[in-house]
Design a protein around this motif. Structure first.
Motif, mmCIF file in Angstrom:
data_model
loop_
_atom_site.group_PDB
_atom_site.id
_atom_site.type_symbol
_atom_site.label_atom_id
_atom_site.label_comp_id
_atom_site.label_asym_id
_atom_site.label_seq_id
_atom_site.Cartn_x
_atom_site.Cartn_y
_atom_site.Cartn_z
ATOM 1 N N ARG A 122 8.717 6.519 38.215
ATOM 2 C CA ARG A 122 9.615 6.320 37.086
ATOM 3 C C ARG A 122 9.103 5.414 35.969
ATOM 4 O O ARG A 122 9.244 5.737 34.803
ATOM 5 N N PHE A 123 8.560 4.237 36.310
ATOM 6 C CA PHE A 123 8.194 3.290 35.248
ATOM 7 C C PHE A 123 6.786 3.530 34.722
ATOM 8 O O PHE A 123 6.461 3.125 33.607
ATOM 9 N N CYS A 124 5.921 4.185 35.534
ATOM 10 C CA CYS A 124 4.473 4.131 35.262
ATOM 11 C C CYS A 124 4.058 4.817 33.962
ATOM 12 O O CYS A 124 3.258 4.273 33.216
ATOM 13 N N CYS A 125 4.575 6.030 33.680
ATOM 14 C CA CYS A 125 4.163 6.734 32.462
ATOM 15 C C CYS A 125 4.420 5.858 31.241
ATOM 16 O O CYS A 125 3.541 5.626 30.416
ATOM 17 N N LYS A 151 12.309 1.151 39.313
ATOM 18 C CA LYS A 151 13.158 0.891 38.137
ATOM 19 C C LYS A 151 12.383 0.092 37.101
ATOM 20 O O LYS A 151 11.493 -0.674 37.456
ATOM 21 N N SER A 152 12.800 0.237 35.846
ATOM 22 C CA SER A 152 12.281 -0.635 34.799
ATOM 23 C C SER A 152 13.032 -1.962 34.877
ATOM 24 O O SER A 152 13.997 -2.088 35.641
ATOM 25 N N ILE A 153 12.604 -2.928 34.065
ATOM 26 C CA ILE A 153 13.265 -4.239 34.098
ATOM 27 C C ILE A 153 14.734 -4.106 33.708
ATOM 28 O O ILE A 153 15.629 -4.605 34.386
ATOM 29 N N SER A 154 14.967 -3.392 32.606
ATOM 30 C CA SER A 154 16.332 -3.253 32.122
ATOM 31 C C SER A 154 17.208 -2.545 33.163
ATOM 32 O O SER A 154 18.360 -2.927 33.398
ATOM 33 N N GLU A 155 16.646 -1.537 33.808
ATOM 34 C CA GLU A 155 17.410 -0.820 34.838
ATOM 35 C C GLU A 155 17.686 -1.729 36.044
ATOM 36 O O GLU A 155 18.750 -1.663 36.656
#
Lengths: 443, 645
Positions: free
Chosen positions: B394-397, B538-542
């Motif tokens: 999820r976050f890598c791209c 997850k990203s930070i915001s997520e």
């Protein structure tokens, strides 16, 4: 400030009794419901304003949801009923916020309750009015697939389950009035203005679907067998109108169906450069459901990139591929209609030499994207609610306080802040409610 | 026994009545003993029908209620409420499922669906006859929460819970806060630096009187149940006194000679044994790594007055009502030789690349002393695998592309090659993808089933693959640095953590939520919440959003200071109990104990721990245990009526 224990506090402002709530939630979709329930369960009083006749938003109209294929209505209705019954939540349906004015620590809020011409408290939802009504028009809740009456219950699991009169199309024949057992139809009903005081606001007004007519080369609205994804969704729900999938022009059961992804997303020509986050996955899900409804049909998905990024999404995509759904990397340039209603797709076959190719289908589904509702800033009369470059409500501290907006005490939840799927909407709403609760505590 | 039962048969619009002949169901049950009223309803759950039921209960003086409709999972609470509103005990209500288990399951055979519905309704009536009025038990609960992990998610959840007025124990196994993002510094999609974000949150954590931060601490054991858990925490010593003399510790650090690989930099640098993971690490107190001291132990002893060398592991127990697991993730570590990793010099992971960027001098991107002018990304390493980690990270791209953009603002022009399987810059992140193309980055796509190969060609690390964007042509690139864009995996100790908290683990080995759509931060274990990347990439915001959601769920659970327990609990008939103790072995919740009652051994159930699962009933050789709400009379009555046509 401690949570208000009683639902309603009476305050006198300018000699008029005005009800005070801890929070105003704008929008009764899944995001608004989650935010309102969280706050209510933490002990705060909430007023929810829903512009439609029923709460439930877009989710209640979906068939099954990816990647678990849960029945959407069945997991939404308990949430709706919990919201409706919660003693700390007051709901105004068919209502719109007209203006919000910040005054120190409170927001003076004016809400317009539009007339539905049926007395909500008395209607039993018996549908006799619906049977009696002689007027038939297209049903917006079924995305125009079938008709409805001018006196009608919006949809079967509507909450509240109360009839409404579509006054635009009503002939005022009085048939409904004559059959209504509790006499609850009232044509004299007027717009009502309700003033309340709220201490905080959560914007959860959701998104708009992209209008596929804005890409004329796809022929939506002109070629009958080109439909958009919500229309396909309604053909696949448990209460599906045709009990199978039919193409609109001649009622034929389609043998091959094409999906056109990124219709209205990642497309600067129509002014929406961003990805809508949900279309890849809902198309893949619909492909699986179509394989259940029409076991002999072939489904081809034309894509730019497959955005299967969430928990269990990639696995679901691979499963769908293994079930035999074909994935072709290529953006559709245009669609032509043949005399028999079949559709010819023109595309660049990127992974096979990149040559322009054509392919013919019985039916085409446009995977329309999501767009912001951009009338939200107008509600705020003496403060500026800023939008981001894509016209979604601007998050001013995305990493640490994701619900925060440019107005202190106003928070954003769900797709009002950007495209989002259901789990992300739930998280975003949970986050906004937590931020609201700690804001209220600091007041 | 109930004598005046009201029975409502729901059509569910047409969901039920299309396949089940509801009139026939009504005819079959209306004359049964104990039934005083039967009605067919369009939508039993609608407000109007609910009100009608309430009136019926009152006017007809009903003593039992049956609704034959959908699954109790959906509307059991709805109709229990109807019973209460009518003045009936909610446990004298029985829901019969003739939709999911009737009309929907047997839409191909309406006749049989109707027969089944009749039998199910009869059984429901029978159960109602024998039902008992039950009262919920209310027990006091702790207004306190333990948050495991002081990364972004953990700190944010802890701050919010403290703001909500709960006591919070924030437990971090490392000696510094901030978790994984501190290794990044340059964050993706935002202008903010990781150290600023962490400092912001750390300052807030420190400012809360009702928030206690434990560092070097691990959760060891937990007992009890929702509202009243006891959590034992082990705290390792930092070996530096809390009132430490900064100059002296700096002097000590200066004198230390032993160097060990710095885990924080993935071994790219070495650190001393008195250290902070990075200069800005918080709290601003170094830690002494006694185990690796080697010859430095003499110097350490010289400074013993400023240290806390005698300190041992400390164990403390806290009373809490709920737990939020925010243990985060680890980067995927490629196997040796996987895409040249650890075999070819210039192959690194994305997380190592982020450290290389931070460790590079101003203006020059350097690795192993060499200037880096070009970078080749290989995507989906450790993610979207055919076998193994099937999930997308999820976050890598987004982060890889965002880094290619930010790097070009920081260093002289660096050429990026993106060798990808899928580019998933979902949502607004899409614009970064577009910008990277405009910056001159080159994108290649390889087939899902045909991974690229990394090998040495003419002395250079080279990526070879078939590019689908140019008709499957074989292409080789030899960038100065090959970066494997590695995804997220759960923390290496996820199994231990899961065991302590009985947290469920999914197929992807991340903690599993109660419902992927509607309950993403709760687990099936009451009171145990999951937040951040411990639930999935997850990203930070997520992560922040899920942390805040978990905080609001914990507050909703605990703010009243009391918790309602379902009355469906095991009950011991002391006249029958022979003290075999088999129930104690069977109970998964340690809810049964043996007591001595005047010389006789008797089993006793602890109400707050019993979940009403029924295991003990099945093993009792003397039939001395009954489950309230599911008594033998009720069950036998149901079975009897089900098998009688």
């Amino acid at each position: 400030m401690e949570p208000t224990t009683t639902n309603i506090e009476k305050q006198t402002a300018a000699g008029v009794d005005v009800t005070t709530y801890d929070a105003l939630v704008i929008g009764g979709g899944i995001g608004g419901e989650e935010a309102a329930l969280n706050l209510a369960n933490m002990g705060y009083s909430v007023i929810m304003v829903e512009k439609d006749y029923s709460i439930g938003g877009k989710m209640v109209h979906l068939s099954k949801v990816f990647p678990t294929l849960d029945c959407s209505a069945c997991i939404t209705t308990p949430k709706m009923s919990e919201t409706i019954r919660h003693p700390n939540i007051e709901i105004l349906t068919y209502s719109e916020v007209r203006g919000i004015e910040k005054d120190g620590k409170i927001f003076n809020t004016s809400i317009v309750k539009k007339p539905r011409y049926v007395i909500e408290a008395d209607c039993t939802g018996c549908q006799l009015c619906e049977q009696a009504c002689p007027v038939v028009v297209q049903d917006q809740y079924q995305y125009d697939l079938v008709g409805r009456k001018a006196a009608y219950i919006p949809f079967s699991v509507a909450a509240p389950r109360v009839a409404a009169i579509d006054i635009e199309n009503c002939t005022l024949c009085g048939a409904c009035e004559r059959v209504c057992p509790p006499n609850c139809i009232d044509f004299t009903m007027k717009e009502e203005v309700i003033d309340v005081i709220v201490k905080s606001v959560i914007i959860a007004s959701g998104f708009e679907l992209f209008d596929a007519k804005k890409i004329p080369q796809y022929g939506f609205g002109k070629y009958k067998n080109v439909i958009h994804a919500m229309q396909m969704e309604r053909q696949l729900v448990p209460t599906r109108p045709y009990n199978t999938v039919l193409r609109p022009k001649d009622g034929k059961m389609p043998d091959n169906i094409a999906y056109v992804l990124c219709t209205g997303s990642r497309d600067k020509t129509i002014g929406n450069p961003i990805c809508s986050q949900v279309c890849c996955m809902y198309s893949i899900k619909q492909a699986q459901l179509i394989m259940g409804a029409l076991p002999m049909a072939d489904v081809t998905i034309y894509y730019m990139d497959i955005r299967a990024y969430g928990k269990g999404f990639h696995e679901f995509y691979i499963q769908t591929k293994n079930m035999g759904v074909e994935f072709v990397k290529g953006k559709i340039a245009k669609i032509d209609e043949k005399d028999d209603g079949d559709l010819v797709l023109h595309y660049e076959d990127i992974e096979n030499g990149g040559a322009p190719k054509t392919a013919t289908y019985d039916m085409v589904v446009l995977a329309v994207g999501v767009l912001p509702q951009n009338n939200i800033p107008e509600l705020f009369k003496n403060e500026v609610l800023e939008l981001d470059e894509f016209n979604y409500v601007k998050q001013t501290d995305k990493l640490v306080n994701p619900g925060m907006t440019t107005i202190d005490g106003v928070f954003v939840a769900g797709t009002s802040s950007g495209p989002m799927d259901i789990p992300d909407t739930i998280l975003s709403a949970g986050s906004a409610s937590a931020e609201t609760a700690s804001y209220l505590r600091r007041l | 026994m109930k004598q005046k039962i009201g029975v409502y048969i729901c059509q569910c619009g047409s969901n039920i009545s299309d396949y089940v002949d509801v009139d026939k169901v009504l005819d079959s049950v209306k004359d049964l003993e104990g039934v005083s009223l039967v009605k067919i309803t369009m939508f039993s759950c609608s407000d109007s029908t609910q009100n009608e039921m309430v009136d019926d209960i009152k006017n007809e003086d009903l003593d039992g209620l049956v609704v034959a409709s959908c699954s109790p999972k959906l509307h059991l609470p709805t109709f229990r409420n109807v019973a209460i509103r009518g003045g009936l005990n909610p446990y004298n209500y029985v829901q019969v499922n003739i939709r999911e288990q009737g009309s929907w399951a047997h839409s191909d055979n309406p006749k049989k669906a109707t027969e089944k519905a009749i039998q199910l309704v009869k059984a429901g009536i029978e159960r109602t006859k024998y039902s008992n009025a039950l009262e919920k038990t209310v027990i006091p609960s702790e207004k306190a929460v333990a948050v495991i992990g002081a990364g972004i998610a953990g700190m944010k959840a802890a701050i919010e819970l403290a703001d909500m007025g709960l006591s919070v124990y924030l437990i971090e196994k490392d000696f510094f806060v901030g978790g994984r993002i501190t290794q990044w510094e340059d964050l993706c999609t935002v202008e903010e630096l990781a150290s600023d974000t962490v400092t912001r949150l750390y300052d807030e954590v420190k400012s809360k009187d009702n928030l206690t931060l434990f560092l070097g601490a691990t959760a060891e054991n937990m007992s009890g149940s929702v509202g009243n858990f006891k959590l034992t925490i082990n705290i390792r010593p930092r070996y530096i006194k809390s009132d430490f003399n900064k100059d002296k510790i700096e002097e000590l650090t200066g004198k230390c000679k032993t160097l060990t690989p710095n885990e924080f930099d993935f071994g790219l640098t070495k650190r001393k044994i008195v250290f902070k993971t990075y200069p800005g690490a918080l709290p601003d107190i170094p830690v002494v790594d006694i185990k690796n001291a080697g010859d430095d132990i003499n110097i350490i002893n010289e400074f013993k007055d400023h240290l806390d060398l005698d300190r041992k592991d400390e164990s403390i127990t806290v009373d809490i009502g709920s737990v939020i697991l925010a243990t985060g993730s680890d980067p995927y570590t490629p196997k040796v030789g996987e895409l040249g990793y650890k075999e070819i010099d210039n192959v690194v992971t994305f997380q190592e690349f982020k450290r290389i960027i931070e460790l590079s001098p101003n203006g020059k991107l350097k690795y192993n002393g060499k200037d880096i002018k070009s970078v080749g990304y290989i995507y989906c390493v450790g993610s979207c695998q055919a076998e193994g980690n099937m999930y997308c990270s999820r976050f890598c791209c987004t982060c890889a592309i965002s880094t290619s953009l930010s790097i070009n603002k920081r260093f002289e022009k660096i050429r990026f090659y993106h060798v990808y399987k899928h580019i998933r810059t979902y949502g607004k992140q899409e614009v970064l993808y577009d910008q990277a193309g405009r910056q001159g980055d080159i994108f290649f796509k390889f087939d899902e089933d045909e991974e690229p190969v990394v090998s040495m060609v003419d002395g250079e690390g080279t990526i070879t693959f078939n590019d689908l964007l140019t008709d499957g042509e074989e292409i080789s690139v030899s960038p100065d640095l090959i970066v494997l864009v590695t995804g997220m995996v759960p923390r290496d100790d996820y199994k231990r953590v899961a065991e302590v908290f009985k947290a469920p683990i999914g197929r992807d080995k991340f903690f599993n939520e109660a419902h992927p759509k509607l309950r993403p931060v709760e687990t099936v274990i009451d009171g145990i919440m999951i937040a951040g990347a411990s639930q999935g990439p997850k990203s930070i915001s997520e992560s922040t959003k899920s942390a805040l959601s978990a905080a609001s769920k914990a507050d909703a659970l605990l703010h009243k200071g009391e918790i309602e327990l379902e009355p469906t609990l095991a009950m011991i008939d002391t006249s029958l109990c022979e003290g075999s103790g088999l129930c104690i072995q069977a109970c998964p919740f340690n809810a049964i104990t043996m007591i001595d009652a005047g010389g006789k051994k008797l089993a006793q159930v602890e109400k707050s721990a019993c979940k009403g699962c029924g295991w003990c009933l099945a093993v009792c050789p003397h039939d001395a245990i009954e489950l309230a709400g599911y008594t033998n009379n009720e069950m036998e009555g149901m079975i009897e009526s089900l098998i009688t046509v």
